[in-house]
Design a protein around this motif. Structure first.
Motif, mmCIF file in Angstrom:
data_model
loop_
_atom_site.group_PDB
_atom_site.id
_atom_site.type_symbol
_atom_site.label_atom_id
_atom_site.label_comp_id
_atom_site.label_asym_id
_atom_site.label_seq_id
_atom_site.Cartn_x
_atom_site.Cartn_y
_atom_site.Cartn_z
ATOM 1 N N ALA A 208 0.829 -1.213 0.000
ATOM 2 C CA ALA A 208 0.000 0.000 0.000
ATOM 3 C C ALA A 208 0.859 1.257 0.000
ATOM 4 O O ALA A 208 0.537 2.245 -0.670
ATOM 5 C CB ALA A 208 -0.934 -0.003 1.211
ATOM 6 N N ALA A 209 1.976 1.238 0.741
ATOM 7 C CA ALA A 209 2.844 2.415 0.824
ATOM 8 C C ALA A 209 3.487 2.724 -0.526
ATOM 9 O O ALA A 209 3.601 3.892 -0.920
ATOM 10 C CB ALA A 209 3.915 2.195 1.887
ATOM 11 N N VAL A 210 3.897 1.682 -1.238
ATOM 12 C CA VAL A 210 4.494 1.893 -2.560
ATOM 13 C C VAL A 210 3.444 2.425 -3.537
ATOM 14 O O VAL A 210 3.694 3.384 -4.279
ATOM 15 C CB VAL A 210 5.100 0.580 -3.096
ATOM 16 C CG1 VAL A 210 5.464 0.720 -4.575
ATOM 17 C CG2 VAL A 210 6.336 0.208 -2.291
ATOM 18 N N GLU A 211 2.269 1.828 -3.535
ATOM 19 C CA GLU A 211 1.215 2.290 -4.439
ATOM 20 C C GLU A 211 0.821 3.730 -4.125
ATOM 21 O O GLU A 211 0.565 4.527 -5.034
ATOM 22 C CB GLU A 211 0.008 1.361 -4.330
ATOM 23 C CG GLU A 211 0.263 -0.034 -4.900
ATOM 24 C CD GLU A 211 -0.913 -0.971 -4.698
ATOM 25 O OE1 GLU A 211 -1.836 -0.616 -3.945
ATOM 26 O OE2 GLU A 211 -0.900 -2.069 -5.309
ATOM 27 N N THR A 212 0.788 4.071 -2.838
ATOM 28 C CA THR A 212 0.460 5.445 -2.437
ATOM 29 C C THR A 212 1.513 6.423 -2.931
ATOM 30 O O THR A 212 1.194 7.514 -3.423
ATOM 31 C CB THR A 212 0.333 5.534 -0.913
ATOM 32 O OG1 THR A 212 -0.766 4.728 -0.478
ATOM 33 C CG2 THR A 212 0.115 6.975 -0.464
ATOM 34 N N ASN A 213 2.780 6.046 -2.811
ATOM 35 C CA ASN A 213 3.877 6.899 -3.261
ATOM 36 C C ASN A 213 3.743 7.227 -4.745
ATOM 37 O O ASN A 213 3.829 8.392 -5.160
ATOM 38 C CB ASN A 213 5.201 6.201 -2.964
ATOM 39 C CG ASN A 213 6.420 6.970 -3.459
ATOM 40 O OD1 ASN A 213 7.311 6.390 -4.066
ATOM 41 N ND2 ASN A 213 6.484 8.262 -3.203
ATOM 42 N N TRP A 214 3.505 6.209 -5.570
ATOM 43 C CA TRP A 214 3.396 6.428 -7.007
ATOM 44 C C TRP A 214 2.093 7.145 -7.366
ATOM 45 O O TRP A 214 2.068 7.998 -8.263
ATOM 46 C CB TRP A 214 3.493 5.099 -7.749
ATOM 47 C CG TRP A 214 4.904 4.622 -7.875
ATOM 48 C CD1 TRP A 214 5.537 3.673 -7.127
ATOM 49 C CD2 TRP A 214 5.885 5.088 -8.816
ATOM 50 N NE1 TRP A 214 6.839 3.523 -7.530
ATOM 51 C CE2 TRP A 214 7.074 4.371 -8.563
ATOM 52 C CE3 TRP A 214 5.870 6.027 -9.838
ATOM 53 C CZ2 TRP A 214 8.245 4.576 -9.306
ATOM 54 C CZ3 TRP A 214 7.023 6.236 -10.574
ATOM 55 C CH2 TRP A 214 8.193 5.509 -10.312
ATOM 56 N N ARG A 215 0.997 6.815 -6.664
ATOM 57 C CA ARG A 215 -0.281 7.470 -6.957
ATOM 58 C C ARG A 215 -0.204 8.959 -6.626
ATOM 59 O O ARG A 215 -0.657 9.806 -7.404
ATOM 60 C CB ARG A 215 -1.409 6.809 -6.159
ATOM 61 C CG ARG A 215 -2.786 7.424 -6.460
ATOM 62 C CD ARG A 215 -3.897 6.631 -5.796
ATOM 63 N NE ARG A 215 -3.751 6.554 -4.351
ATOM 64 C CZ ARG A 215 -3.392 5.473 -3.676
ATOM 65 N NH1 ARG A 215 -3.133 4.341 -4.315
ATOM 66 N NH2 ARG A 215 -3.289 5.490 -2.366
ATOM 67 N N ASN A 216 0.366 9.297 -5.476
ATOM 68 C CA ASN A 216 0.483 10.709 -5.101
ATOM 69 C C ASN A 216 1.419 11.454 -6.053
ATOM 70 O O ASN A 216 1.162 12.614 -6.414
ATOM 71 C CB ASN A 216 0.982 10.828 -3.667
ATOM 72 C CG ASN A 216 -0.064 10.416 -2.648
ATOM 73 O OD1 ASN A 216 -1.241 10.246 -2.989
ATOM 74 N ND2 ASN A 216 0.341 10.237 -1.407
ATOM 75 N N ALA A 217 2.510 10.786 -6.448
ATOM 76 C CA ALA A 217 3.434 11.410 -7.403
ATOM 77 C C ALA A 217 2.719 11.675 -8.722
ATOM 78 O O ALA A 217 2.920 12.723 -9.359
ATOM 79 C CB ALA A 217 4.646 10.516 -7.618
ATOM 80 N N ALA A 218 1.866 10.739 -9.140
ATOM 81 C CA ALA A 218 1.113 10.910 -10.383
ATOM 82 C C ALA A 218 0.221 12.135 -10.307
ATOM 83 O O ALA A 218 0.153 12.932 -11.263
ATOM 84 C CB ALA A 218 0.270 9.664 -10.656
ATOM 85 N N GLU A 219 -0.467 12.300 -9.195
ATOM 86 C CA GLU A 219 -1.372 13.443 -9.058
ATOM 87 C C GLU A 219 -0.607 14.757 -8.986
ATOM 88 O O GLU A 219 -1.019 15.762 -9.577
ATOM 89 C CB GLU A 219 -2.254 13.268 -7.820
ATOM 90 C CG GLU A 219 -3.252 12.117 -7.956
ATOM 91 C CD GLU A 219 -4.094 12.227 -9.215
ATOM 92 O OE1 GLU A 219 -4.567 13.332 -9.537
ATOM 93 O OE2 GLU A 219 -4.277 11.199 -9.896
ATOM 94 N N ARG A 220 0.522 14.757 -8.244
ATOM 95 C CA ARG A 220 1.315 15.985 -8.150
ATOM 96 C C ARG A 220 1.858 16.385 -9.521
ATOM 97 O O ARG A 220 1.809 17.558 -9.911
ATOM 98 C CB ARG A 220 2.461 15.794 -7.151
ATOM 99 C CG ARG A 220 2.010 15.708 -5.698
ATOM 100 C CD ARG A 220 3.192 15.759 -4.740
ATOM 101 N NE ARG A 220 4.009 14.554 -4.757
ATOM 102 C CZ ARG A 220 3.857 13.524 -3.917
ATOM 103 N NH1 ARG A 220 2.885 13.552 -3.019
ATOM 104 N NH2 ARG A 220 4.662 12.477 -3.974
ATOM 105 N N LEU A 221 2.380 15.397 -10.262
ATOM 106 C CA LEU A 221 2.950 15.707 -11.566
ATOM 107 C C LEU A 221 1.855 16.093 -12.563
ATOM 108 O O LEU A 221 2.025 17.034 -13.340
ATOM 109 C CB LEU A 221 3.735 14.510 -12.098
ATOM 110 C CG LEU A 221 4.362 14.708 -13.483
ATOM 111 C CD1 LEU A 221 5.287 15.930 -13.486
ATOM 112 C CD2 LEU A 221 5.126 13.471 -13.912
ATOM 113 N N ALA A 222 0.730 15.382 -12.549
ATOM 114 C CA ALA A 222 -0.357 15.691 -13.470
ATOM 115 C C ALA A 222 -0.824 17.129 -13.277
ATOM 116 O O ALA A 222 -1.077 17.847 -14.254
ATOM 117 C CB ALA A 222 -1.513 14.717 -13.268
ATOM 118 N N ALA A 223 -0.930 17.556 -12.026
ATOM 119 C CA ALA A 223 -1.351 18.933 -11.749
ATOM 120 C C ALA A 223 -0.330 19.931 -12.283
ATOM 121 O O ALA A 223 -0.694 20.976 -12.842
ATOM 122 C CB ALA A 223 -1.548 19.128 -10.241
#
Length: 234
Positions: A208-223
């Motif tokens: 879950a921690a790894v998936e959260t790291n990549w998911r949050n990075a995706a949202e930050r970069l997409a924005a």
């Protein structure tokens, strides 16, 4: 052939493909740039045949797109978009999450050693990100080392899929490091959560921690991509 002419090398299609892909990933062929077979062949010192085959493969993998003109289509380096960033980061996160899950199932000694190594890399990453003049290349390399640390625990199928998807995400990772350096402290904290879960042997939490790291990075970069304006070149 004149004395000044440059002979074409007999290069294997795989070699040409790898060289072209590296040029795209590293930004030396910019997003939105037209790719002309003859120019690429001259640049790489090869004939047009392996270049044509490499471009077809790169198009299948999403590195290259066809840009239609009035008379024909022209291969073009794929643009960087928020939608593509999300898709790739989520795919990488899912695959690496499986690797972290397996890493957390290791023996206490193996988990302890891995957690110590990951923690050391992450602290170096934190220091590099907080520097007055951040070295983006070093930050990127430290982040890569961190994620590769637990990826070694993945099974062969996961690693094979990761080898296909991860290079496509690298363009976005480099963009992330350069555009969002001031927000990398969040990544540091997310990395620490990964380390903690692996050390404790909590496989579900590690995944879950790894998936959260990549998911949050995706949202930050997409924005950030949307704010900068989605376009062919940066």
């Amino acid at each position: 052939m004149s004395a000044s002419a440059t002979p074409r090398k007999r290069a294997r299609p795989q070699q040409v493909y790898e060289r072209l892909r590296a040029l795209i990933i590293e930004g030396r062929l910019a997003p939105g740039a037209r790719i002309i077979e003859t120019d690429v062949a001259m640049r790489l010192g090869v004939s047009r045949t392996p270049v044509r085959g490499a471009l077809q493969r790169l198009q299948q993998e999403g590195y290259v797109v066809d840009s239609p003109t009035l008379q024909q289509t022209r291969p073009t380096v794929a643009p960087l978009t928020s939608e593509d960033a999300r898709e790739l980061f989520l795919l990488v996160g899912a695959l690496e999450g499986l690797a972290a899950y397996r890493a957390a199932l290791g023996s206490p000694a193996a988990r302890s050693a891995l957690a110590a190594a990951l923690g050391e890399i992450n602290e170096a990453f934190a220091t590099a990100a907080a520097a007055a003049r951040p070295d983006h290349t070093r930050i990127f390399e430290l982040d890569e080392r961190f994620h590769r640390g637990y990826l070694r625990a993945a099974g062969p199928r996961v690693r094979a899929l990761h080898d296909i998807v991860k290079p496509q995400a690298e363009r976005y990772e480099r963009l992330y490091v350069s555009m969002l350096t001031s927000e990398l402290h969040t990544s540091v904290a997310e990395h620490r959560a990964i380390v903690k879960a692996i050390r404790a042997g909590n496989a579900a939490a590690a995944q879950a921690a790894v998936e959260t790291n990549w998911r949050n990075a995706a949202e930050r970069l997409a924005a950030a991509v949307v704010a900068a304006g989605e376009r062919g070149s940066w």
